[in-house]
Design a protein around this motif. Structure first.
Motif, PDB file in Angstrom:
ATOM      1  N   VAL A  52       0.736  -0.892  -0.018  1.00 48.79           N
ATOM      2  CA  VAL A  52       0.003  -0.114  -0.412  1.00 48.79           C
ATOM      3  C   VAL A  52       1.009   1.350  -0.007  1.00 48.79           C
ATOM      4  CG1 VAL A  52      -1.231   1.364   0.918  1.00 48.79           C
ATOM      5  CG2 VAL A  52      -2.349  -1.159   1.245  1.00 48.79           C
ATOM      6  N   LYS A  53       1.291   1.336   0.965  1.00 54.34           N
ATOM      7  CA  LYS A  53       1.911   2.495   1.062  1.00 54.34           C
ATOM      8  C   LYS A  53       3.819   3.112  -0.124  1.00 54.34           C
ATOM      9  CE  LYS A  53       2.936   2.689   5.956  1.00 54.34           C
ATOM     10  NZ  LYS A  53       3.236   4.253   6.019  1.00 54.34           N
ATOM     11  N   LEU A  54       3.722   1.791  -0.951  1.00 51.38           N
ATOM     12  CA  LEU A  54       4.861   1.469  -2.584  1.00 51.38           C
ATOM     13  C   LEU A  54       3.724   1.871  -3.181  1.00 51.38           C
ATOM     14  CD1 LEU A  54       7.446   1.365  -3.812  1.00 51.38           C
ATOM     15  CD2 LEU A  54       6.025  -1.180  -4.621  1.00 51.38           C
ATOM     16  N   ALA A  55       2.254   1.946  -3.558  1.00 48.94           N
ATOM     17  CA  ALA A  55       1.424   2.428  -4.395  1.00 48.94           C
ATOM     18  C   ALA A  55       0.967   3.519  -4.113  1.00 48.94           C
ATOM     19  CB  ALA A  55       0.088   1.204  -4.020  1.00 48.94           C
ATOM     20  N   VAL A  56       1.101   4.131  -3.305  1.00 54.15           N
ATOM     21  CA  VAL A  56       0.689   5.261  -2.555  1.00 54.15           C
ATOM     22  C   VAL A  56       1.874   6.532  -2.996  1.00 54.15           C
ATOM     23  CG1 VAL A  56       0.360   7.262  -0.832  1.00 54.15           C
ATOM     24  CG2 VAL A  56      -0.819   5.381  -1.044  1.00 54.15           C
ATOM     25  N   MET A  57       3.293   5.715  -2.625  1.00 55.94           N
ATOM     26  CA  MET A  57       4.398   6.433  -3.015  1.00 55.94           C
ATOM     27  C   MET A  57       4.743   6.470  -4.680  1.00 55.94           C
ATOM     28  SD  MET A  57       8.439   5.427  -2.485  1.00 55.94           S
ATOM     29  CE  MET A  57       8.514   4.348  -2.531  1.00 55.94           C
ATOM     30  N   VAL A  58       4.645   5.706  -5.528  1.00 64.70           N
ATOM     31  CA  VAL A  58       4.921   5.429  -6.538  1.00 64.70           C
ATOM     32  C   VAL A  58       3.864   6.767  -7.174  1.00 64.70           C
ATOM     33  CG1 VAL A  58       4.411   3.576  -9.138  1.00 64.70           C
ATOM     34  CG2 VAL A  58       5.699   3.199  -7.146  1.00 64.70           C
ATOM     35  N   CYS A  59       2.425   6.670  -7.354  1.00 59.29           N
ATOM     36  CA  CYS A  59       1.203   7.344  -7.949  1.00 59.29           C
ATOM     37  C   CYS A  59       1.527   8.776  -7.407  1.00 59.29           C
ATOM     38  CB  CYS A  59      -0.126   7.346  -7.333  1.00 59.29           C
ATOM     39  SG  CYS A  59      -0.793   5.706  -6.968  1.00 59.29           S
ATOM     40  N   SER A  60       2.274   9.163  -6.392  1.00 57.77           N
ATOM     41  CA  SER A  60       2.384  10.028  -5.393  1.00 57.77           C
ATOM     42  C   SER A  60       3.994  10.615  -6.882  1.00 57.77           C
ATOM     43  CB  SER A  60       3.362  10.858  -4.134  1.00 57.77           C
ATOM     44  OG  SER A  60       2.000  10.542  -3.556  1.00 57.77           O
ATOM     45  N   VAL A  61       4.730  10.424  -6.892  1.00 61.28           N
ATOM     46  CA  VAL A  61       5.449  10.661  -7.763  1.00 61.28           C
ATOM     47  C   VAL A  61       5.282  10.447  -9.048  1.00 61.28           C
ATOM     48  CG1 VAL A  61       7.910  10.187  -8.629  1.00 61.28           C
ATOM     49  CG2 VAL A  61       7.767   9.475  -6.273  1.00 61.28           C
ATOM     50  N   ILE A  62       4.397   9.899  -9.651  1.00 63.04           N
ATOM     51  CA  ILE A  62       3.799   9.596 -11.159  1.00 63.04           C
ATOM     52  C   ILE A  62       3.617  11.474 -11.226  1.00 63.04           C
ATOM     53  CG2 ILE A  62       2.031   9.031 -12.556  1.00 63.04           C
ATOM     54  CD1 ILE A  62       2.886   6.520 -12.008  1.00 63.04           C
ATOM     55  N   SER A  63       2.279  11.507 -10.355  1.00 67.06           N
ATOM     56  CA  SER A  63       1.706  12.399  -9.967  1.00 67.06           C
ATOM     57  C   SER A  63       2.256  14.186  -9.901  1.00 67.06           C
ATOM     58  CB  SER A  63       0.708  12.685  -9.018  1.00 67.06           C
ATOM     59  OG  SER A  63       1.128  12.583  -7.886  1.00 67.06           O
ATOM     60  N   SER A  64       3.260  14.214  -9.475  1.00 63.20           N
ATOM     61  CA  SER A  64       4.092  15.301  -9.850  1.00 63.20           C
ATOM     62  C   SER A  64       4.855  15.545 -10.711  1.00 63.20           C
ATOM     63  CB  SER A  64       5.508  15.388  -8.303  1.00 63.20           C
ATOM     64  OG  SER A  64       6.510  14.208  -8.972  1.00 63.20           O
ATOM     65  N   PHE A  65       5.250  14.287 -11.498  1.00 63.92           N
ATOM     66  CA  PHE A  65       5.812  14.684 -12.521  1.00 63.92           C
ATOM     67  C   PHE A  65       4.820  15.115 -14.350  1.00 63.92           C
ATOM     68  CE2 PHE A  65       9.595  12.049 -11.178  1.00 63.92           C
ATOM     69  CZ  PHE A  65      10.227  12.316 -11.170  1.00 63.92           C
ATOM     70  N   MET A  66       3.094  14.166 -13.809  1.00 64.75           N
ATOM     71  CA  MET A  66       2.893  15.131 -14.976  1.00 64.75           C
ATOM     72  C   MET A  66       2.422  16.241 -14.510  1.00 64.75           C
ATOM     73  SD  MET A  66       2.233  12.005 -16.934  1.00 64.75           S
ATOM     74  CE  MET A  66       1.221  11.528 -17.412  1.00 64.75           C
ATOM     75  N   GLY A  67       1.876  16.597 -13.251  1.00 66.42           N
ATOM     76  CA  GLY A  67       1.579  17.452 -12.837  1.00 66.42           C
ATOM     77  C   GLY A  67       0.050  17.924 -13.296  1.00 66.42           C
ATOM     78  N   THR A  68      -0.873  16.936 -13.834  1.00 61.12           N
ATOM     79  CA  THR A  68      -1.859  17.009 -13.975  1.00 61.12           C
ATOM     80  C   THR A  68      -3.128  16.644 -13.175  1.00 61.12           C
ATOM     81  OG1 THR A  68      -1.878  14.582 -15.272  1.00 61.12           O
ATOM     82  CG2 THR A  68      -1.764  15.920 -16.677  1.00 61.12           C
ATOM     83  N   TRP A  69      -2.584  15.614 -12.248  1.00 64.92           N
ATOM     84  CA  TRP A  69      -3.637  15.932 -10.433  1.00 64.92           C
ATOM     85  C   TRP A  69      -2.576  15.304  -9.284  1.00 64.92           C
ATOM     86  CZ3 TRP A  69      -3.170  11.479  -8.430  1.00 64.92           C
ATOM     87  CH2 TRP A  69      -2.513   9.878  -9.062  1.00 64.92           C
ATOM     88  N   ASN A  70      -3.445  15.772  -7.892  1.00 66.93           N
ATOM     89  CA  ASN A  70      -2.324  15.210  -7.156  1.00 66.93           C
ATOM     90  C   ASN A  70      -2.985  14.669  -6.228  1.00 66.93           C
ATOM     91  OD1 ASN A  70      -0.476  17.821  -7.194  1.00 66.93           O
ATOM     92  ND2 ASN A  70      -1.946  18.856  -6.993  1.00 66.93           N
ATOM     93  N   VAL A  71      -1.962  13.702  -5.687  1.00 66.66           N
ATOM     94  CA  VAL A  71      -2.760  12.743  -4.567  1.00 66.66           C
ATOM     95  C   VAL A  71      -3.447  13.071  -3.449  1.00 66.66           C
ATOM     96  CG1 VAL A  71      -2.325  10.965  -2.897  1.00 66.66           C
ATOM     97  CG2 VAL A  71      -1.143  10.992  -4.685  1.00 66.66           C
ATOM     98  N   PRO A  72      -4.469  13.556  -3.346  1.00 63.84           N
ATOM     99  CA  PRO A  72      -5.319  14.263  -1.917  1.00 63.84           C
ATOM    100  C   PRO A  72      -4.347  13.420  -0.723  1.00 63.84           C
ATOM    101  CG  PRO A  72      -6.931  13.069  -3.189  1.00 63.84           C
ATOM    102  CD  PRO A  72      -5.272  12.669  -3.897  1.00 63.84           C
ATOM    103  N   LEU A  73      -4.383  14.962   0.115  1.00 62.51           N
ATOM    104  CA  LEU A  73      -3.789  14.575   1.021  1.00 62.51           C
ATOM    105  C   LEU A  73      -4.269  13.309   2.531  1.00 62.51           C
ATOM    106  CD1 LEU A  73      -1.888  15.334   3.356  1.00 62.51           C
ATOM    107  CD2 LEU A  73      -3.675  17.442   4.570  1.00 62.51           C
ATOM    108  N   PHE A  74      -5.304  13.088   2.168  1.00 64.47           N
ATOM    109  CA  PHE A  74      -6.659  12.257   2.825  1.00 64.47           C
ATOM    110  C   PHE A  74      -6.142  10.258   2.386  1.00 64.47           C
ATOM    111  CE2 PHE A  74      -9.420  11.518  -0.644  1.00 64.47           C
ATOM    112  CZ  PHE A  74      -9.462  11.235  -0.708  1.00 64.47           C
TER     113      PHE A  74
END
Length: 290
Positions: free
Chosen positions: A240-262
């Motif tokens: 789970v932590k790895l999945a969230v971390m990967v999504c966060s990295v991808i979102s930061s590079f794509m710049g189209t969406w951000n992983v919600p804080l919750f």
């Protein structure tokens, strides 16, 4: 144990049993308890300077006489290799008789051995008893290996030889003061709480309070379930932590969406609470009997 035969030599049976029970009354050994239960008539105020000699027996002063109870050699008697479970007694250095006992196996002893075998666990009898007696009991129970006639230090040496083979986790089950060193040495030391001596119980990792041998199988199954649940919790947490971390990295590079804080909070504190709940639920799981 049950008393099978009382054989006094040069002394009345009543007097023999009185001295025998007095010497054994302060011992926690199962044989001692069987003797005292068989003959509880003695004067406890007359017992002085009681002590135990690991691997040999006990001694005390009773009515002004030095009393020793234990193995034949400890009581100055040559048993000439006689078969049977016997406890000898000497008074003032002279052997005055012995009692013969029969080992009454608990009804669940065989279930314990069968259950351990089903789990792929090798079983041993490591005993200070005579080889013939230990092998007979081992054959009745279906134990894989029997090592008999061992003193406490020899039991430790034998356990060291098993540890050196490095074939897996070593567990030792015992109840007497003679078993304490082996309980300490084993990877998992298990003491029988009802009959066990204080020394054995204090040095054990686990204590079986009702002295039921089959509880050893239950103990192993609980350990396996606990290990599996711990592995499950770790794997799920990392995934789970790895999945969230990967999504966060991808979102930061794509710049189209951000992983919600919750989502990050759930992946941290929420996941921790879920794993705690998973561990707590382990206490409600049923353990199948062997």
């Amino acid at each position: 144990f049950a008393i099978k035969k009382v054989e006094p030599m040069g002394i009345k049976k009543e007097e023999f049993l009185e001295y025998l029970s007095s010497a054994e009354s302060l011992s926690s050994h199962p044989i001692a308890k069987a003797i005292v239960a068989y003959n509880p008539i003695f004067d406890s105020k007359q017992i002085k300077e009681y002590s135990e000699v690991p691997g040999c027996g006990v001694n005390c002063i009773y009515r002004g006489h030095v009393v020793k109870v234990g193995k034949a050699s400890y009581c100055n008697y040559d048993d000439k290799g006689e078969v049977g479970i016997k406890t000898f007694m000497s008074i003032d250095g002279k052997c005055v008789g012995y009692i013969e006992l029969e080992d009454q196996l608990k009804s669940t002893s065989k279930d314990c051995i069968n259950g351990l075998k089903q789990l792929g666990i090798s079983t041993y009898i490591v005993s200070g008893d005579k080889k013939e007696n230990a092998e007979r009991i081992g054959a009745n129970l279906g134990v894989d290996h029997v090592e008999a006639g061992l003193k406490p230090e020899q039991k430790v040496e034998f356990l060291h030889s098993l540890i050196d083979k490095d074939e897996g986790t070593l567990a030792f089950v015992g109840d007497g003061i003679n078993d304490a060193p082996s309980i300490v040495l084993a990877d998992v030391g298990i003491a029988m709480g009802g009959l066990g001596s204080d020394v054995a119980v204090e040095n054990a990792d686990c204590v079986i309070m009702n002295d039921d041998p089959d509880k050893v199988v239950t103990l192993v199954k609980i350990a396996h379930k606990t290990r599996n649940r711990a592995a499950f919790n770790i794997i799920v947490s990392l995934f789970v932590k790895l999945a969230v971390m990967v999504c966060s990295v991808i979102s930061s590079f794509m710049g189209t969406w951000n992983v919600p804080l919750f989502v990050s909070v759930l992946a941290d504190s929420g996941l921790a609470m879920a794993m705690i709940l998973s561990s707590l639920l382990l206490g409600y799981s049923k353990i199948e009997k062997s």
